[in-house]
Write an enzyme that holds these catalytic residues in place. Structure first.
Site, PDB file in Angstrom:
ATOM      1  N   THR A 182       0.862  -1.179  -0.132  1.00 13.80           N
ATOM      2  CA  THR A 182      -0.080   0.036  -0.002  1.00 13.80           C
ATOM      3  C   THR A 182       0.993   1.271  -0.081  1.00 13.80           C
ATOM      4  O   THR A 182       2.079   1.196   0.656  1.00 13.80           O
ATOM      5  CB  THR A 182      -0.726  -0.110   1.053  1.00 13.80           C
ATOM      6  OG1 THR A 182      -1.919  -1.294   1.034  1.00 13.80           O
ATOM      7  CG2 THR A 182      -1.582   1.362   1.573  1.00 13.80           C
TER       8      THR A 182
ATOM      9  N   GLY B  81      -5.988  -3.517   7.701  1.00  9.05           N
ATOM     10  CA  GLY B  81      -6.920  -2.210   7.657  1.00  9.05           C
ATOM     11  C   GLY B  81      -7.846  -2.672   8.827  1.00  9.05           C
ATOM     12  O   GLY B  81      -8.339  -1.656   9.344  1.00  9.05           O
TER      13      GLY B  81
ATOM     14  N   THR C 122      -0.617   2.310   6.931  1.00  8.85           N
ATOM     15  CA  THR C 122      -0.542   1.073   6.018  1.00  8.85           C
ATOM     16  C   THR C 122      -0.296  -0.170   7.159  1.00  8.85           C
ATOM     17  O   THR C 122       0.497  -0.176   7.999  1.00  8.85           O
ATOM     18  CB  THR C 122       0.702   0.802   5.092  1.00  8.85           C
ATOM     19  OG1 THR C 122       0.829  -0.372   4.699  1.00  8.85           O
ATOM     20  CG2 THR C 122       2.065   1.148   5.703  1.00  8.85           C
TER      21      THR C 122
ATOM     22  N   ARG D 156     -14.981  -6.104   0.350  1.00 13.56           N
ATOM     23  CA  ARG D 156     -14.099  -5.556   1.587  1.00 13.56           C
ATOM     24  C   ARG D 156     -13.576  -4.185   1.321  1.00 13.56           C
ATOM     25  O   ARG D 156     -12.752  -4.073   0.259  1.00 13.56           O
ATOM     26  CB  ARG D 156     -13.192  -6.574   1.857  1.00 13.56           C
ATOM     27  CG  ARG D 156     -12.241  -6.233   2.836  1.00 13.56           C
ATOM     28  CD  ARG D 156     -11.080  -5.747   2.912  1.00 13.56           C
ATOM     29  NE  ARG D 156     -10.128  -5.438   3.787  1.00 13.56           N
ATOM     30  CZ  ARG D 156      -8.965  -4.894   4.032  1.00 13.56           C
ATOM     31  NH1 ARG D 156      -8.485  -4.228   2.978  1.00 13.56           N
ATOM     32  NH2 ARG D 156      -8.242  -4.762   4.928  1.00 13.56           N
TER      33      ARG D 156
ATOM     34  N   GLY E 207     -10.887  -1.550   3.119  1.00 10.38           N
ATOM     35  CA  GLY E 207      -9.842  -1.319   4.405  1.00 10.38           C
ATOM     36  C   GLY E 207      -9.678   0.094   4.853  1.00 10.38           C
ATOM     37  O   GLY E 207     -10.357   1.039   4.347  1.00 10.38           O
TER      38      GLY E 207
HETATM   39  N1  ASP Z   1      -3.967  -1.032   4.855  1.00 17.08           N
HETATM   40  C1  ASP Z   1      -4.454  -1.890   3.686  1.00 17.08           C
HETATM   41  C2  ASP Z   1      -5.843  -2.431   3.707  1.00 17.08           C
HETATM   42  O1  ASP Z   1      -5.990  -2.991   4.903  1.00 17.08           O
HETATM   43  C3  ASP Z   1      -3.244  -2.845   3.334  1.00 17.08           C
HETATM   44  C4  ASP Z   1      -1.992  -2.395   3.606  1.00 17.08           C
HETATM   45  O2  ASP Z   1      -1.566  -1.301   4.055  1.00 17.08           O
HETATM   46  O3  ASP Z   1      -1.109  -3.072   2.989  1.00 17.08           O
HETATM   47  O4  ASP Z   1      -6.650  -2.260   2.751  1.00 17.08           O
END
Ligand code: ASP
Length: 313
Positions: A178, A232, A229, A206, A208
């Site tokens: 991310t 989520g 990040t 879904r 996040g």
């Molecule tokens: N925060 C992101 C999510 O849960 C994933 C990530 O940060 O890699 O969609």
């Protein structure tokens, strides 16, 4: 005279270990991180707005197949790319976000346009795309976003029956994540932006934290801008970005204390793996993570460039 300005970016956090990373890939990722932070910095140096800077920085990483955002996004269980993004301007607490978009090349630009050209904060799925096409966005086929690497990663997670961060602890996963940016411009405005494909093997539909104002993204002039990040579901439940802002606002913690308190404290105790980047009202930068790494870069108020991957670098 030029007033102070600074910028920080991330390309995802998680289990990122030197022994699982080739020299060539590490060089490529560091190059992308530097390109991204410089793209935003250039805008700030010219006196541009903090939102323009964070969007430009995030766009560079969305366009790279090495990160889990835009091209290179992870896949849902049903083998689709569904992306989330959000933007916040600290001047007027204005925010824009999109979730579950499938055909938009740069979701971060769409999030900005939701903020600037709609009365809403968050648009999802078909509604978000309809808004995009009305604003002259091109329809981008799913093929553009999907990489072989992400397809293999999904098959591995399907076999395990698990969901995973793109920076996952499973050694057969590839580690790219991310993306997000925070900036302070020469007018003292703070802004934050985050963009993601989410987590591998997620159920379609879904959403996040990267789409949720106050969880994955937050900005408040004179206080702090945050982009997160990590897994989520935890970041939403802890409203991580606004929790950091609240600690600074009410407890008068500095940016370093507030970020560490949230990331190493409650979030870690809950099992929430990940990190944040943050910039305070003076342009001071902090990177926090409770994972073994976070792709990250910054150019501080003195113009010093930093590019790092591992926690102990
Ligand atoms: N925060 C992101 C999510 O849960 C994933 C990530 O940060 O890699 O969609």
């Amino acid at each position: 005279m030029t007033k102070p300005f600074s910028i920080a970016i991330h390309g995802g956090a998680g289990t990122i270990l030197p022994e699982q990373m080739s020299e060539a890939l590490s060089t490529e990722i560091r190059h992308d991180l530097e390109k991204s932070v410089r793209a935003g910095h250039q805008i700030l140096a010219r006196g541009g707005d903090a939102v323009a800077a964070v969007v430009a920085a995030v766009k560079v990483l969305e366009d790279s197949p090495n990160f889990n955002a835009g091209r290179g996004s992870v896949l849902t269980h049903t083998e689709m790319v569904e992306m989330d993004a959000s933007v916040m301007h600290g001047k007027n607490a204005n925010a824009g976000a999109v979730a579950g978009v499938r055909h938009i090349r740069n979701p971060v630009e769409l999030a900005r346009d939701v903020m600037e050209h709609s009365p809403h904060v968050l648009l999802i799925g078909d509604g978000a795309e309809e808004f995009a096409f009305k604003h002259q966005y091109q329809y981008t086929e799913q093929d553009y976003f999907v990489t072989d690497r992400r397809y293999e990663q999904l098959q591995s997670m399907k076999e395990k029956g698990l969901f995973a961060l793109s920076e996952s602890k499973y050694p057969d996963d590839n580690k790219h994540g991310t993306v997000g940016a925070v900036a302070m411009d020469q007018h003292g405005n703070l802004a934050a932006a985050t963009s993601t494909g989410g987590i591998t093997n997620k159920q379609y539909g879904r959403v996040g934290d990267s789409a949720i104002t106050g969880a994955g993204t937050f900005a408040e002039n004179g206080n702090v801008a945050v982009s997160a990040t990590g897994m989520g579901e935890y970041f939403i439940r802890k409203t991580v970005a606004s929790e950091i802002a609240a600690r600074m606002r009410y407890l008068k913690e500095d940016v370093h204390q507030a970020c560490e308190a949230v990331i190493q404290g409650d979030l870690k105790a809950m099992g929430g793996e990940g990190g944040v980047i943050a910039i305070d009202g003076d342009g001071e930068i902090h990177f926090a993570m409770n994972s073994s790494g976070m792709y990250r870069a910054s150019i501080d108020i003195d113009g010093t460039l930093t590019v790092k991957i591992y926690v102990d670098e």
